[in-house]
Motif scaffolding. Structure first.
Motif, PDB file in Angstrom:
ATOM      1  N   PHE A  94       0.822  -1.206   0.000  1.00 23.93           N
ATOM      2  CA  PHE A  94       0.000   0.000   0.000  1.00 23.93           C
ATOM      3  C   PHE A  94       0.861   1.263   0.000  1.00 23.93           C
ATOM      4  CE2 PHE A  94      -2.446   3.320   2.247  1.00 23.93           C
ATOM      5  CZ  PHE A  94      -3.545   3.396   1.417  1.00 23.93           C
ATOM      6  N   GLY A  95       1.916   1.278   0.813  1.00 24.26           N
ATOM      7  CA  GLY A  95       2.795   2.442   0.865  1.00 24.26           C
ATOM      8  C   GLY A  95       3.456   2.718  -0.469  1.00 24.26           C
ATOM      9  N   LEU A  96       3.848   1.670  -1.170  1.00 26.17           N
ATOM     10  CA  LEU A  96       4.491   1.823  -2.470  1.00 26.17           C
ATOM     11  C   LEU A  96       3.497   2.348  -3.509  1.00 26.17           C
ATOM     12  CD1 LEU A  96       7.422   1.274  -3.255  1.00 26.17           C
ATOM     13  CD2 LEU A  96       6.694  -0.916  -4.210  1.00 26.17           C
ATOM     14  N   MET A  97       2.249   1.903  -3.429  1.00 24.40           N
ATOM     15  CA  MET A  97       1.240   2.374  -4.374  1.00 24.40           C
ATOM     16  C   MET A  97       0.987   3.867  -4.212  1.00 24.40           C
ATOM     17  SD  MET A  97      -1.613  -0.634  -4.792  1.00 24.40           S
ATOM     18  CE  MET A  97      -2.122  -0.640  -3.071  1.00 24.40           C
ATOM     19  N   VAL A  98       0.994   4.342  -2.977  1.00 21.98           N
ATOM     20  CA  VAL A  98       0.815   5.775  -2.731  1.00 21.98           C
ATOM     21  C   VAL A  98       2.021   6.541  -3.261  1.00 21.98           C
ATOM     22  CG1 VAL A  98       0.591   7.539  -0.944  1.00 21.98           C
ATOM     23  CG2 VAL A  98      -0.686   5.396  -0.740  1.00 21.98           C
ATOM     24  N   ALA A  99       3.219   6.016  -3.037  1.00 24.04           N
ATOM     25  CA  ALA A  99       4.445   6.696  -3.461  1.00 24.04           C
ATOM     26  C   ALA A  99       4.570   6.782  -4.974  1.00 24.04           C
ATOM     27  CB  ALA A  99       5.659   5.965  -2.893  1.00 24.04           C
ATOM     28  N   GLU A 100       3.997   5.828  -5.704  1.00 22.86           N
ATOM     29  CA  GLU A 100       4.101   5.819  -7.164  1.00 22.86           C
ATOM     30  C   GLU A 100       3.610   7.123  -7.780  1.00 22.86           C
ATOM     31  OE1 GLU A 100       3.717   1.337  -8.889  1.00 22.86           O
ATOM     32  OE2 GLU A 100       1.930   2.143  -7.911  1.00 22.86           O
ATOM     33  N   ARG A 101       2.695   7.807  -7.097  1.00 23.08           N
ATOM     34  CA  ARG A 101       2.075   9.014  -7.651  1.00 23.08           C
ATOM     35  C   ARG A 101       2.728  10.298  -7.159  1.00 23.08           C
ATOM     36  NH1 ARG A 101      -3.657   6.938  -8.340  1.00 23.08           N
ATOM     37  NH2 ARG A 101      -3.392   4.701  -8.058  1.00 23.08           N
ATOM     38  N   ALA A 170       8.266   6.171   1.686  1.00 17.29           N
ATOM     39  CA  ALA A 170       9.336   7.167   1.703  1.00 17.29           C
ATOM     40  C   ALA A 170      10.398   6.874   0.652  1.00 17.29           C
ATOM     41  CB  ALA A 170       9.967   7.227   3.092  1.00 17.29           C
ATOM     42  N   ILE A 171      10.854   5.626   0.573  1.00 16.74           N
ATOM     43  CA  ILE A 171      11.912   5.314  -0.378  1.00 16.74           C
ATOM     44  C   ILE A 171      11.375   5.326  -1.810  1.00 16.74           C
ATOM     45  CG2 ILE A 171      11.808   2.790  -0.526  1.00 16.74           C
ATOM     46  CD1 ILE A 171      14.936   5.009   0.059  1.00 16.74           C
ATOM     47  N   GLY A 172      10.082   5.042  -1.959  1.00 18.59           N
ATOM     48  CA  GLY A 172       9.467   5.171  -3.272  1.00 18.59           C
ATOM     49  C   GLY A 172       9.445   6.621  -3.741  1.00 18.59           C
ATOM     50  N   ILE A 173       9.165   7.545  -2.825  1.00 17.19           N
ATOM     51  CA  ILE A 173       9.174   8.965  -3.172  1.00 17.19           C
ATOM     52  C   ILE A 173      10.597   9.421  -3.492  1.00 17.19           C
ATOM     53  CG2 ILE A 173       8.785  11.284  -2.264  1.00 17.19           C
ATOM     54  CD1 ILE A 173       6.437  10.069  -0.650  1.00 17.19           C
ATOM     55  N   SER A 194      14.215  -1.178   5.469  1.00 19.69           N
ATOM     56  CA  SER A 194      14.249  -1.672   6.841  1.00 19.69           C
ATOM     57  C   SER A 194      12.889  -2.244   7.226  1.00 19.69           C
ATOM     58  CB  SER A 194      14.655  -0.540   7.801  1.00 19.69           C
ATOM     59  OG  SER A 194      14.895  -1.036   9.091  1.00 19.69           O
ATOM     60  N   ARG A 195      12.583  -3.387   6.635  1.00 20.40           N
ATOM     61  CA  ARG A 195      11.331  -4.089   6.883  1.00 20.40           C
ATOM     62  C   ARG A 195      11.528  -5.557   6.528  1.00 20.40           C
ATOM     63  NH1 ARG A 195       6.406  -3.656   3.103  1.00 20.40           N
ATOM     64  NH2 ARG A 195       6.278  -5.751   3.942  1.00 20.40           N
ATOM     65  N   ARG A 196      10.639  -6.401   7.033  1.00 18.31           N
ATOM     66  CA  ARG A 196      10.709  -7.816   6.671  1.00 18.31           C
ATOM     67  C   ARG A 196      10.361  -7.996   5.198  1.00 18.31           C
ATOM     68  NH1 ARG A 196       8.864  -8.101  12.008  1.00 18.31           N
ATOM     69  NH2 ARG A 196      10.215  -9.421  13.314  1.00 18.31           N
ATOM     70  N   ARG A 197      10.884  -9.065   4.625  1.00 11.96           N
ATOM     71  CA  ARG A 197      10.643  -9.352   3.214  1.00 11.96           C
ATOM     72  C   ARG A 197       9.157  -9.622   2.985  1.00 11.96           C
ATOM     73  NH1 ARG A 197      13.815 -11.007  -1.001  1.00 11.96           N
ATOM     74  NH2 ARG A 197      12.788 -12.226  -2.631  1.00 11.96           N
ATOM     75  N   PRO A 198       8.506  -8.872   2.087  1.00 10.06           N
ATOM     76  CA  PRO A 198       7.087  -9.098   1.818  1.00 10.06           C
ATOM     77  C   PRO A 198       6.883 -10.311   0.920  1.00 10.06           C
ATOM     78  CG  PRO A 198       7.906  -7.364   0.413  1.00 10.06           C
ATOM     79  CD  PRO A 198       9.057  -7.755   1.306  1.00 10.06           C
ATOM     80  N   ALA A 199       5.654 -10.767   0.846  1.00  4.55           N
ATOM     81  CA  ALA A 199       5.341 -11.943   0.030  1.00  4.55           C
ATOM     82  C   ALA A 199       5.623 -11.674  -1.447  1.00  4.55           C
ATOM     83  CB  ALA A 199       3.887 -12.347   0.237  1.00  4.55           C
ATOM     84  N   ALA A 200       5.274 -10.471  -1.920  1.00  3.85           N
ATOM     85  CA  ALA A 200       5.460 -10.133  -3.334  1.00  3.85           C
ATOM     86  C   ALA A 200       6.703  -9.269  -3.506  1.00  3.85           C
ATOM     87  CB  ALA A 200       4.229  -9.414  -3.864  1.00  3.85           C
ATOM     88  N   ALA A 201       7.881  -9.821  -3.183  1.00  4.04           N
ATOM     89  CA  ALA A 201       9.121  -9.046  -3.230  1.00  4.04           C
ATOM     90  C   ALA A 201       9.480  -8.624  -4.653  1.00  4.04           C
ATOM     91  CB  ALA A 201      10.253  -9.859  -2.624  1.00  4.04           C
ATOM     92  N   THR A 202       9.102  -9.401  -5.659  1.00  3.97           N
ATOM     93  CA  THR A 202       9.440  -9.052  -7.042  1.00  3.97           C
ATOM     94  C   THR A 202       8.760  -7.759  -7.474  1.00  3.97           C
ATOM     95  OG1 THR A 202       7.648 -10.485  -7.821  1.00  3.97           O
ATOM     96  CG2 THR A 202       9.872 -11.429  -7.746  1.00  3.97           C
ATOM     97  N   ARG A 203       7.647  -7.444  -6.855  1.00  4.45           N
ATOM     98  CA  ARG A 203       6.942  -6.188  -7.156  1.00  4.45           C
ATOM     99  C   ARG A 203       7.850  -4.994  -6.859  1.00  4.45           C
ATOM    100  NH1 ARG A 203       4.578  -1.444  -7.813  1.00  4.45           N
ATOM    101  NH2 ARG A 203       2.988  -0.804  -6.354  1.00  4.45           N
ATOM    102  N   TYR A 204       8.659  -5.084  -5.819  1.00  3.02           N
ATOM    103  CA  TYR A 204       9.561  -4.003  -5.435  1.00  3.02           C
ATOM    104  C   TYR A 204      10.693  -3.866  -6.452  1.00  3.02           C
ATOM    105  CZ  TYR A 204       7.199  -3.738  -0.931  1.00  3.02           C
ATOM    106  OH  TYR A 204       6.256  -3.568   0.059  1.00  3.02           O
TER     107      TYR A 204
END
Length: 368
Positions: A94-101, A170-173, A194-204
């Motif tokens: 969700f945080g990355l989706m917000v940062a995309e814009r 933040a890092i997306g921005i 600085s977070r645990r590896r998410p399930a969809a890591a390839t998305r990052y």
């Protein structure tokens, strides 16, 4: 932190609380952030058929917050909102989706300033120097070494929920800002979060176009230093001077917040290289005696602030990453894990393993 825990921290009757607007000579309060960088939250929620008003109400923040990008809210409230957004969309990114814009302009006066710098290096120095005028709950990181540049972001406000989503955003921005400054040919060497590896890591990795490491001690982007000399073709020196003048006026008004300046420098130092009280005094252009006196006038000390910052970094890394206690001890500049364990027990009244165990036994938020 589980969603019930996040919501339990929300203050009552927030909808009726006044919204503080920064900008136009008004500074962001300590521990607060401008909503501008997260202004896309309602649009992202609507894409997933979630009503922004409902999500805001559940998070305990006024929905009118998004009426103007200069409106501010506590970082803890932004964390609650991100956690509720994650639940409503059922997206761990969700945080990355917000940062995309988001772009530099979403940072308000600071964002407009960096776009007027003569080159990328000057822009990043301005961003690092003045970010606290749009975000007074975190510190930026900037280090040039061995032909590489490291930029990053670290939250200093304690007990912020959903920190993984905050760091994603933040890092997306930061990434979008760098692409905007350098142009489409710029690429990151690598990214660490600085977070645990998410399930969809390839998305990052698709988003950043570079390898992404999780469970990192700091949230950073690394790229080639040659980009620092890249000129910004549309920079306006006169406009830059005017914008800096406006920011410096706010700086003068905030000169009395000495302990906050020390906190920001300490957080940066613990994530790059250790710093002594003598070095801190030098960085602030005061004597050691003056530094100690001014901190004492604000009811604190260099040692106390150092312990507070170390404690907060330790809690963040233990709760939001899978780093071992030995790795965390080294990140905090302890020569051995036993010394870190003794210090943590003094701070919290329990061992780091017991503290982490209690956090891990709490129920998790829904997965994407």
């Amino acid at each position: 932190m589980s969603l019930p825990d996040v919501l339990a921290a929300a203050p009552p009757a927030v909808e009726r609380a006044p919204i503080y607007r920064a900008g136009l000579g008004r500074s962001v309060p300590r521990g607060f952030v401008r909503i501008g960088a997260a202004i896309a939250i309602p649009d992202v929620l609507r894409e997933f058929n979630a009503r922004p008003e409902d999500v805001c109400a559940r998070a305990g923040v006024p929905s009118a917050l998004f009426d103007h990008p200069d409106n501010t809210l506590p970082m803890t409230a932004l964390g609650r909102l991100a956690a509720c957004g994650e639940e409503a969309t059922r997206r761990n990114d969700f945080g990355l989706m917000v940062a995309e814009r988001a772009t530099a302009s979403n940072l308000g006066l600071v964002g407009f300033l960096i776009k007027q710098a003569p080159n990328v290096g000057a822009a990043l120095k301005d961003l690092t120097r003045y970010l606290h005028h749009t975000d007074r709950a975190a510190v930026p990181l900037l280090e040039v070494k061995g032909g590489l540049v490291m930029v990053g972001y670290s939250v200093i406000e304690p007990n912020v929920p959903a920190l993984d989503l905050i760091y994603d955003g933040a890092i997306g921005i930061y990434y979008n800002i760098l692409r905007g400054l350098c142009g489409p040919e710029w690429n990151a060497r690598d990214v660490a979060i600085s977070r645990r590896r998410p399930a969809a890591a390839t998305r990052y990795e698709r988003f950043f176009g570079a390898p992404v490491a999780f469970d990192a001690e700091a949230t950073t982007i690394v790229f080639d230093a040659r980009w620092l000399d890249a000129p910004l073709p549309h920079a306006d020196a006169a406009l830059r001077s005017t914008l800096r003048e406006q920011i410096e006026l706010i700086e003068t008004e905030e000169a009395g917040h000495f302990s906050e300046q020390v906190r920001r420098l300490l957080r940066t130092a613990f994530l790059t290289s250790a710093i002594s009280i003598e070095e801190m005094a030098c960085a602030l252009h005061v004597t050691k005696r003056t530094l100690m006196r001014r901190l004492g006038e604000e009811g604190t000390s260099f040692r106390q602030l150092s312990a507070e910052i170390q404690f907060e970094i330790a809690r963040q890394l233990m709760e939001h990453t899978s780093m071992s206690l030995t790795q965390i001890a080294l990140a905090l500049k302890y020569s051995e894990a036993s010394a870190f364990s003794r210090a943590f027990h003094q701070w919290s009244g329990m061992s780091p393993s017991d503290w982490r165990g209690r956090r891990e036994r709490r129920p998790k938020t829904p997965a994407a």
